[in-house]
Motif scaffolding. Structure first.
Motif, PDB file in Angstrom:
ATOM      1  N   PHE A  32       0.808  -1.220   0.000  1.00 48.21           N
ATOM      2  CA  PHE A  32       0.000   0.000   0.000  1.00 48.21           C
ATOM      3  C   PHE A  32       0.842   1.270   0.000  1.00 48.21           C
ATOM      4  O   PHE A  32       0.306   2.348  -0.284  1.00 48.21           O
ATOM      5  CB  PHE A  32      -0.945   0.000   1.207  1.00 48.21           C
ATOM      6  CG  PHE A  32      -2.054  -1.007   1.102  1.00 48.21           C
ATOM      7  CD1 PHE A  32      -3.091  -0.819   0.198  1.00 48.21           C
ATOM      8  CD2 PHE A  32      -2.056  -2.135   1.891  1.00 48.21           C
ATOM      9  CE1 PHE A  32      -4.125  -1.734   0.091  1.00 48.21           C
ATOM     10  CE2 PHE A  32      -3.082  -3.062   1.793  1.00 48.21           C
ATOM     11  CZ  PHE A  32      -4.122  -2.874   0.889  1.00 48.21           C
ATOM     12  N   THR A  33       2.112   1.183   0.331  1.00 45.34           N
ATOM     13  CA  THR A  33       2.974   2.376   0.336  1.00 45.34           C
ATOM     14  C   THR A  33       4.068   2.284  -0.728  1.00 45.34           C
ATOM     15  O   THR A  33       5.073   3.002  -0.625  1.00 45.34           O
ATOM     16  CB  THR A  33       3.617   2.555   1.730  1.00 45.34           C
ATOM     17  OG1 THR A  33       4.427   1.411   2.040  1.00 45.34           O
ATOM     18  CG2 THR A  33       2.551   2.730   2.798  1.00 45.34           C
ATOM     19  N   ARG A  34       3.885   1.422  -1.731  1.00 42.44           N
ATOM     20  CA  ARG A  34       4.938   1.205  -2.728  1.00 42.44           C
ATOM     21  C   ARG A  34       5.252   2.478  -3.516  1.00 42.44           C
ATOM     22  O   ARG A  34       6.409   2.750  -3.846  1.00 42.44           O
ATOM     23  CB  ARG A  34       4.540   0.080  -3.686  1.00 42.44           C
ATOM     24  CG  ARG A  34       3.286   0.363  -4.501  1.00 42.44           C
ATOM     25  CD  ARG A  34       2.851  -0.860  -5.287  1.00 42.44           C
ATOM     26  NE  ARG A  34       1.738  -0.591  -6.173  1.00 42.44           N
ATOM     27  CZ  ARG A  34       0.471  -0.591  -5.797  1.00 42.44           C
ATOM     28  NH1 ARG A  34       0.156  -0.828  -4.517  1.00 42.44           N
ATOM     29  NH2 ARG A  34      -0.488  -0.344  -6.672  1.00 42.44           N
ATOM     30  N   THR A  35       4.237   3.276  -3.797  1.00 42.75           N
ATOM     31  CA  THR A  35       4.462   4.497  -4.559  1.00 42.75           C
ATOM     32  C   THR A  35       5.319   5.481  -3.774  1.00 42.75           C
ATOM     33  O   THR A  35       6.275   6.068  -4.305  1.00 42.75           O
ATOM     34  CB  THR A  35       3.126   5.147  -4.928  1.00 42.75           C
ATOM     35  OG1 THR A  35       2.372   4.239  -5.746  1.00 42.75           O
ATOM     36  CG2 THR A  35       3.333   6.439  -5.688  1.00 42.75           C
ATOM     37  N   SER A  36       5.001   5.679  -2.505  1.00 48.12           N
ATOM     38  CA  SER A  36       5.779   6.581  -1.673  1.00 48.12           C
ATOM     39  C   SER A  36       7.186   6.047  -1.432  1.00 48.12           C
ATOM     40  O   SER A  36       8.152   6.817  -1.416  1.00 48.12           O
ATOM     41  CB  SER A  36       5.059   6.797  -0.335  1.00 48.12           C
ATOM     42  OG  SER A  36       5.801   7.639   0.501  1.00 48.12           O
ATOM     43  N   LEU A  37       7.313   4.729  -1.253  1.00 47.08           N
ATOM     44  CA  LEU A  37       8.643   4.147  -1.048  1.00 47.08           C
ATOM     45  C   LEU A  37       9.529   4.354  -2.271  1.00 47.08           C
ATOM     46  O   LEU A  37      10.704   4.722  -2.154  1.00 47.08           O
ATOM     47  CB  LEU A  37       8.511   2.653  -0.745  1.00 47.08           C
ATOM     48  CG  LEU A  37       8.010   2.265   0.649  1.00 47.08           C
ATOM     49  CD1 LEU A  37       7.822   0.753   0.744  1.00 47.08           C
ATOM     50  CD2 LEU A  37       8.973   2.744   1.722  1.00 47.08           C
ATOM     51  N   ALA A  38       8.979   4.110  -3.441  1.00 38.90           N
ATOM     52  CA  ALA A  38       9.773   4.263  -4.660  1.00 38.90           C
ATOM     53  C   ALA A  38      10.164   5.711  -4.897  1.00 38.90           C
ATOM     54  O   ALA A  38      11.251   5.996  -5.424  1.00 38.90           O
ATOM     55  CB  ALA A  38       8.985   3.734  -5.855  1.00 38.90           C
ATOM     56  N   PRO A  93      13.407  -0.703  -8.352  1.00 33.70           N
ATOM     57  CA  PRO A  93      13.520  -1.950  -9.133  1.00 33.70           C
ATOM     58  C   PRO A  93      12.968  -3.167  -8.392  1.00 33.70           C
ATOM     59  O   PRO A  93      12.291  -4.009  -8.993  1.00 33.70           O
ATOM     60  CB  PRO A  93      15.023  -2.076  -9.382  1.00 33.70           C
ATOM     61  CG  PRO A  93      15.530  -0.678  -9.303  1.00 33.70           C
ATOM     62  CD  PRO A  93      14.718  -0.035  -8.249  1.00 33.70           C
ATOM     63  N   LEU A  94      13.249  -3.265  -7.090  1.00 27.78           N
ATOM     64  CA  LEU A  94      12.720  -4.390  -6.315  1.00 27.78           C
ATOM     65  C   LEU A  94      11.209  -4.346  -6.236  1.00 27.78           C
ATOM     66  O   LEU A  94      10.530  -5.373  -6.385  1.00 27.78           O
ATOM     67  CB  LEU A  94      13.322  -4.374  -4.903  1.00 27.78           C
ATOM     68  CG  LEU A  94      12.820  -5.456  -3.936  1.00 27.78           C
ATOM     69  CD1 LEU A  94      13.114  -6.839  -4.491  1.00 27.78           C
ATOM     70  CD2 LEU A  94      13.443  -5.265  -2.566  1.00 27.78           C
ATOM     71  N   LEU A  95      10.655  -3.160  -6.024  1.00 28.94           N
ATOM     72  CA  LEU A  95       9.198  -3.017  -5.946  1.00 28.94           C
ATOM     73  C   LEU A  95       8.545  -3.344  -7.283  1.00 28.94           C
ATOM     74  O   LEU A  95       7.466  -3.954  -7.334  1.00 28.94           O
ATOM     75  CB  LEU A  95       8.836  -1.599  -5.504  1.00 28.94           C
ATOM     76  CG  LEU A  95       9.257  -1.223  -4.074  1.00 28.94           C
ATOM     77  CD1 LEU A  95       8.970   0.247  -3.807  1.00 28.94           C
ATOM     78  CD2 LEU A  95       8.525  -2.091  -3.062  1.00 28.94           C
TER      79      LEU A  95
END
Length: 288
Positions: free
Chosen positions: A155-161, A169-171
């Protein structure tokens, strides 16, 4: 003077004194069977005593005054026995009223039986600790923690990237398995559009040129928004309302998927086909 009374329940005979009978209106509790009775009503004549050897010499040991029995209408008005426990008579009511006070103070205190039987050892059974159950608990806890971490990452992949580009790349690899995508953040509050203007095309009749500047005030890149353009007439009524996608107002050299870089601005320009005589004003806004 010592008197003899007998318990009507178990026929146990006791030696009592006048002072002990007057203290609680004659109400006593048998030390053998705990029966409460009126000692005055069961006094025995000397000839009626069955066996003197069976008569107790110390009434404080063989009978107890009942606190419940003392709460009667015959109790002395100045005495309040409502809070007295059901205990044996103290030295003040013993068969030897003239005993030395110092001897009573030096004697060991009487400890009730229920207090003497208390054991300091913990009688609770020891907890059942099985190595197999501990391994199962640790395994389930680890699995639950892993699920929570994966959910938070999803759910936080966008903010993490955006904040940690090295994780992108991992995400993206994980999203291929989960059929999702790692997009650029869509925080419209970080964007503004300014210096908007509409001019007539110099070479093409009935064509207007809309131009503006889109700015990113955030610390991470933001996705390009849609530009909502509304053309109005002299009465401020909408003549034309159009939503411009990023590909319609950006130059072909701009990478739309990368988003607008932080602390950067991008020129916006597009052509609109409309009768310029009907257009006297416009309104512009951005949204996702």
């Amino acid at each position: 003077m010592s008197l003899i009374t007998a318990c009507p329940a178990c026929q146990t005979q006791f030696e009592v004194t006048d002072e002990q009978l007057q203290a609680y209106a004659g109400k006593v509790r048998c030390g053998e069977c705990d029966h409460v009775f009126d000692a005055h009503s069961h006094l025995l004549e000397s000839a009626a005593v069955a066996d003197v050897s069976h008569v107790a010499s110390d009434a404080a040991v063989y009978f107890k005054v009942s606190a419940e029995a003392a709460q009667t209408e015959h109790a002395p008005a100045e005495a309040d026995f409502s809070l007295r426990p059901d205990l044996a008579l103290d030295d003040g009511f013993s068969a030897e009223p003239h005993a030395d006070v110092n001897d009573a103070a030096d004697s060991a205190p009487v400890i009730p039986a229920f207090l003497r039987d208390i054991s300091l050892a913990d009688e609770r059974p020891p907890p059942l600790a099985s190595p197999a159950s501990q391994r199962v608990f640790v395994t389930l806890s680890g699995a639950l923690l892993l699920v929570l971490v994966l959910q938070w990452t999803y759910f936080t992949r966008t903010s993490l990237a955006a904040n940690y580009p090295h994780t992108k790349p991992l995400l993206q690899t994980l999203c291929k398995t989960l059929h999702c995508e790692v997009s650029v953040p869509h925080e419209i509050a970080q964007l503004t559009i300014d210096d908007a203007d509409i001019q007539e095309h110099k070479e093409r009749q009935g064509v207007l040129i809309f131009s503006s500047v889109l700015m990113n005030h955030g610390i991470v890149a933001q996705a390009y928004p849609n530009v909502e353009l509304t053309l109005t007439n002299t009465a401020d009524e909408p003549v034309l309302r159009k939503t411009l996608k990023p590909a319609e107002y950006l130059p072909v050299t701009v990478d739309v998927a990368a988003g607008l870089a932080p602390q950067q601005e991008q020129a916006v320009k597009t052509l609109l086909g409309v009768d310029e005589k009907l257009v006297t004003g416009f309104r512009v806004a951005i949204a996702y």
